[in-house]
Design an enzyme around this catalytic site. Structure first.
Site, PDB file in Angstrom:
ATOM      1  N   GLU A 234       0.809  -1.222   0.000  1.00  0.00           N
ATOM      2  CA  GLU A 234       0.000   0.000   0.000  1.00  0.00           C
ATOM      3  C   GLU A 234       0.845   1.275   0.000  1.00  0.00           C
ATOM      4  O   GLU A 234       0.505   2.244  -0.656  1.00  0.00           O
ATOM      5  CB  GLU A 234      -0.955   0.013   1.197  1.00  0.00           C
ATOM      6  CG  GLU A 234      -2.022  -1.076   1.110  1.00  0.00           C
ATOM      7  CD  GLU A 234      -3.012  -1.033   2.262  1.00  0.00           C
ATOM      8  OE1 GLU A 234      -3.717  -0.029   2.415  1.00  0.00           O
ATOM      9  OE2 GLU A 234      -3.068  -2.014   3.036  1.00  0.00           O
ATOM     10  N   HIS A 250       9.494 -26.960   2.784  1.00  0.00           N
ATOM     11  CA  HIS A 250       8.914 -28.167   2.197  1.00  0.00           C
ATOM     12  C   HIS A 250       8.377 -27.943   0.800  1.00  0.00           C
ATOM     13  O   HIS A 250       7.753 -28.823   0.225  1.00  0.00           O
ATOM     14  CB  HIS A 250       7.811 -28.698   3.119  1.00  0.00           C
ATOM     15  CG  HIS A 250       8.331 -29.085   4.476  1.00  0.00           C
ATOM     16  ND1 HIS A 250       8.799 -30.341   4.779  1.00  0.00           N
ATOM     17  CD2 HIS A 250       8.523 -28.344   5.599  1.00  0.00           C
ATOM     18  CE1 HIS A 250       9.220 -30.374   6.038  1.00  0.00           C
ATOM     19  NE2 HIS A 250       9.066 -29.168   6.551  1.00  0.00           N
ATOM     20  N   LYS A 347     -13.440  -0.140  -4.288  1.00  0.00           N
ATOM     21  CA  LYS A 347     -14.565   0.130  -3.373  1.00  0.00           C
ATOM     22  C   LYS A 347     -15.663   0.900  -4.112  1.00  0.00           C
ATOM     23  O   LYS A 347     -16.845   0.656  -3.914  1.00  0.00           O
ATOM     24  CB  LYS A 347     -14.081   0.907  -2.148  1.00  0.00           C
ATOM     25  CG  LYS A 347     -13.246   0.035  -1.186  1.00  0.00           C
ATOM     26  CD  LYS A 347     -12.890   0.735   0.128  1.00  0.00           C
ATOM     27  CE  LYS A 347     -12.060  -0.196   1.007  1.00  0.00           C
ATOM     28  NZ  LYS A 347     -11.676   0.360   2.294  1.00  0.00           N
TER      29      LYS A 347
HETATM   30  C1  F6R Z   1      -6.156   1.567   4.028  1.00  0.00           C
HETATM   31  C2  F6R Z   1      -6.023   0.153   4.409  1.00  0.00           C
HETATM   32  C3  F6R Z   1      -7.043  -0.839   3.913  1.00  0.00           C
HETATM   33  C4  F6R Z   1      -8.303  -0.822   4.790  1.00  0.00           C
HETATM   34  C5  F6R Z   1      -9.325  -1.851   4.295  1.00  0.00           C
HETATM   35  C6  F6R Z   1     -10.537  -1.958   5.184  1.00  0.00           C
HETATM   36  O1  F6R Z   1      -5.245   2.359   4.736  1.00  0.00           O
HETATM   37  O2  F6R Z   1      -5.101  -0.203   5.071  1.00  0.00           O
HETATM   38  O3  F6R Z   1      -6.442  -2.116   3.915  1.00  0.00           O
HETATM   39  O4  F6R Z   1      -7.966  -1.076   6.120  1.00  0.00           O
HETATM   40  O5  F6R Z   1      -9.713  -1.523   2.996  1.00  0.00           O
HETATM   41  O6  F6R Z   1     -11.101  -0.721   5.477  1.00  0.00           O
HETATM   42  P1  F6R Z   1     -11.452  -0.357   7.000  1.00  0.00           P
HETATM   43  O7  F6R Z   1     -10.174  -0.454   7.749  1.00  0.00           O
HETATM   44  O8  F6R Z   1     -12.008   1.009   6.980  1.00  0.00           O
HETATM   45  O9  F6R Z   1     -12.459  -1.387   7.442  1.00  0.00           O
END
Ligand code: F6R
Length: 355
Positions: A234, A250, A347
């Protein structure tokens, strides 16, 4: 190579560096928030724990599970999906963790937990998860807003340490204070880009332009390596892969046998062995042998061993170190550590269409 203040200012517009550096303070603050908002878990009333979360909100579950190890006398499942495991029902405690409170997989797991009569509580900065917990009058730990979820790890981890403290003799406020002090002392030189002994920066220089392969032991190592991987993904927008010992001895070890088809790939790899002081004796030997096998084909192997007098210190030492490696890789590779374009696009693509 090297990093200048100007490079940091130009690329790190959203101040990821400061957020990573405050990990020790976040731990202390998360511990405090949980102490005021919630009670430690009553382990006599439950037979299993499911920790539901994704990405940066799931990793605290892996870390706490690794840290607790044998002290945990019941199944602890980190749930990264829409549904719940078959064993979850009454007598299961579900901890729903979503920093935004709006992650669909986590919300779906909570709905399922409600259907199955699980006990549950939430860790979030708000969103729908916060709303549901309030409506249903469930214990709610509210984290400070305004962070990228992965940069709020210290808060959620500090909170969980408090909830699970009944299982760990001696884990109290003064132990947390000692850990915070230790981390601050250790990380001082890691935050100074002008320093020759800045170890995370030195490792980031070695990993830049390569494919990190993170080799570590099962248990706490797994959680630490997953954090390194996710942070490199990320922050540095770079692939990274995890291999666990003894298992990788293994199978994956065969990938280090050079042939005319894989020689160019092998030259791109950057194996990093991540060690704890209490790694199993046989695993230590395996690490040394693995290193020798890889070095036979002239690939450089990097190694980092945790410092710290207890397991929590060692885990956090390695996490802060890895977070900084990922940050410095981002700067060296010319990218904004905070930006997560593909994740946001996904998303958005999953939202119901507006038309
Ligand atoms: C962004 C990050 C992502 C979010 C994931 C879930 O910084 O690390 O991996 O953590 O998309 O979102 P949340 O944490 O808001 O449930």
């Amino acid at each position: 190579v090297g990093i200048t203040t100007e490079m940091m200012e130009n690329l790190d517009k959203s101040f990821m560096f400061e957020k990573i550096a405050e990990l020790p303070d976040q731990i202390r603050e998360g511990w405090r928030i949980a102490g005021e908002a919630d009670r430690p878990i009553d382990f006599d009333r439950i037979h299993s724990i499911v920790f539901a979360g994704m990405g940066g909100s799931a990793i605290a579950g892996d870390i706490i599970r690794g840290f607790l190890g044998d002290a945990l006398r019941m199944p602890f499942h980190v749930n990264r999906e829409y549904g719940l495991p078959g064993f979850a029902g009454s007598g299961t405690l579900l901890i729903a963790s979503s920093y935004s409170g709006n992650t669909e997989e986590t919300l779906s797991a909570v709905r399922e937990a409600l259907n199955r009569g699980c006990d549950w509580r939430a860790v979030t900065s708000g969103g729908q998860l916060g709303e549901t917990a309030r409506q249903k009058k469930r214990p709610l730990i509210t984290l400070p807003p305004g962070y990228p979820p992965r940069a709020a790890l210290g808060y959620s981890l500090g909170a969980l340490l408090n909830l699970f403290s009944p299982l760990v003799p001696g884990l109290d406020q003064s132990a947390i204070d000692a850990t915070v002090g230790f981390l601050k002392d250790e990380s001082g030189p890691w935050l100074d880009i002008g320093l020759h002994e800045n170890k995370p920066l030195a490792l980031a220089e070695k990993l830049t332009g390569r494919l990190p392969l993170l080799y570590t032991s099962t248990g706490s190592g797994e959680a630490v390596a997953m954090r390194w991987k996710a942070q490199i993904n990320e922050n540095a927008k770079t692939h990274a892969f995890v291999g666990l010992l003894p298992e990788m001895n293994h199978n994956e070890i065969m990938g280090w046998e050079q042939n005319q088809g894989n020689i160019d790939i092998l030259k791109l790899m950057a194996p990093v062995i991540i060690r704890f002081k209490n790694d199993h004796d046989r695993v230590r030997i395996r690490m040394a042998l693995t290193r020798r096998i890889i070095e036979r084909i002239e690939v450089e192997v990097h190694e980092i061993e945790a410092r710290g007098s207890n397991l929590l210190d060692q885990i956090l030492y390695l996490i802060l170190f890895g977070d900084l490696v990922s940050f410095y890789m981002a700067i060296l590779q010319g990218v904004d550590p905070t930006a997560i374009g593909n994740i946001n696009a996904l998303k958005k693509g999953l939202q119901p269409s507006q038309s």
